[in-house]
Write an enzyme that holds these catalytic residues in place. Structure first.
Site, short mmCIF file in Angstrom:
data_model
loop_
_atom_site.label_atom_id
_atom_site.label_comp_id
_atom_site.label_asym_id
_atom_site.label_seq_id
_atom_site.Cartn_x
_atom_site.Cartn_y
_atom_site.Cartn_z
N HIS A 157 0.98 -1.06 0.12
CA HIS A 157 -0.03 0.14 -0.29
C HIS A 157 1.11 1.02 0.51
CE1 HIS A 157 -3.42 -1.98 2.13
NE2 HIS A 157 -3.90 -1.47 1.36
N CYS A 178 -2.36 3.06 8.89
CA CYS A 178 -3.42 1.55 8.18
C CYS A 178 -4.59 2.13 9.41
CB CYS A 178 -2.72 0.99 8.58
SG CYS A 178 -1.35 0.32 7.68
N1 ARG Z 1 -4.26 -7.40 6.42
C1 ARG Z 1 -4.55 -6.02 5.26
C2 ARG Z 1 -4.94 -6.29 4.38
O1 ARG Z 1 -3.32 -6.67 3.54
C3 ARG Z 1 -3.77 -4.37 6.03
C4 ARG Z 1 -3.95 -3.97 5.79
C5 ARG Z 1 -3.12 -2.75 5.84
N2 ARG Z 1 -3.86 -0.73 5.59
C6 ARG Z 1 -2.61 0.20 5.14
N3 ARG Z 1 -3.14 1.33 4.79
N4 ARG Z 1 -1.34 0.06 4.39
O2 ARG Z 1 -4.94 -5.49 3.69
#
Ligand code: ARG
Length: 284
Positions: free
Chosen positions: A177, A277
């Protein structure tokens, strides 16, 4: 190196109160694997996740931020990562359309919350994971792609918000991300500019060129700090809430006149997420 050229005159940083949305990790666990951080075989401790998250919540409240809460839903263990729930600017909320089926029900749940809170909701047609991949810097939206959010959604964001969208391609699956590879340091302009911090190796060559050109004074964070999601931080323009173990980034922030505040979200790191996150900006 994180400094470019001669020493700069000190900049006075100013905190601006923020309004954010968070989700208590009451149902947090790691029961599937959709990023390299997640290992469903490793144990998780939901009570510890809640206790660590509570420190983040209390930190924001202590800084004077207005923190809203969305009810966690049983069976959606990643709902704690509220940044993925949408992208909210000018009172308009662009909903999320998640890549993986495991998280798809979160999209409508967050859109319901936005509607009830009085936001004008734009239902997405294209795959996107909200502020995880869409970062507002001034008038411009930095938009990640490569692992989750599609470039078609970048076009959709440009249409919905009438803003310039700058696409950036992520190349390392550990930084899947955009908010794991870039931190927005100035939510408001300081002396007409807004700065970021980022991890160079997370981007392809063309994206790096764009970042270097647009942000010549950016803080370049090292691999060790990025590897504990140190970049996944939340700044109000002065106070920057970061992973406590990101000591190099902490020093770089201090040198630039920011006030880093370390928190430990080790349990939520097991799901591949950190401070940012867990935090969705609500911009009216
Ligand atoms: N387990 C989640 C996923 O893989 C974690 C999300 C993390 N969020 C972020 N904004 N980076 O989607």
């Amino acid at each position: 190196m994180d400094t470019a050229g001669d020493p700069q005159p000190p900049i006075t940083r100013r905190a601006t109160p923020r309004t954010v949305l968070m989700c208590r990790p009451d149902h947090f666990t790691v029961s599937y694997k959709i990023n390299p951080w997640m290992d469903p075989a490793a144990p998780t401790d939901t009570a510890k996740a809640v206790a660590q998250w509570q420190v983040l919540y209390d930190t924001y409240v202590g800084l004077g931020h207005d923190v809203h809460l969305i009810d966690p839903i049983d069976g959606l263990p990643d709902m704690v990562y509220a940044a993925n729930g949408g992208f909210v600017v000018d009172g308009k909320a662009y909903g999320a359309l998640f890549t993986y089926p495991e998280r798809q029900p979160e999209g409508p749940a967050y859109m319901d919350w936005f509607r009830e809170a009085g936001f004008d909701v734009a239902v997405p047609d294209e795959i996107n994971e909200g502020e995880g991949d869409l970062l507002l810097v001034g008038d411009v939206v930095l938009a990640g792609t490569g692992f989750r959010t599609s470039t078609r959604s970048h076009d959709e964001v440009a249409r919905v918000f009438g803003r310039e969208v700058v696409g950036l391609t992520l190349v390392n699956p550990a930084f899947y991300h955009l908010d794991t590879a870039i931190a927005v340091l100035d939510p408001e302009p300081v002396e007409g500019r807004q700065n970021i911090a980022y991890l160079e190796s997370a981007f392809d060559a063309a994206s790096l060129e764009v970042l270097r050109e647009r942000f010549p004074d950016a803080i370049l964070v090292d691999e060790d700090d990025a590897a504990i999601l140190g970049l996944n931080s939340y700044s109000d323009g002065y106070n920057v809430v970061i992973a406590a173990r990101a000591t190099g980034f902490e020093r770089q922030l201090r040198e630039r006149g920011y006030n880093p505040i370390g928190v430990d979200l080790s349990e939520l790191l097991l799901g591949g997420g950190g401070v940012k996150c867990c935090t969705l900006d609500l911009r009216r």
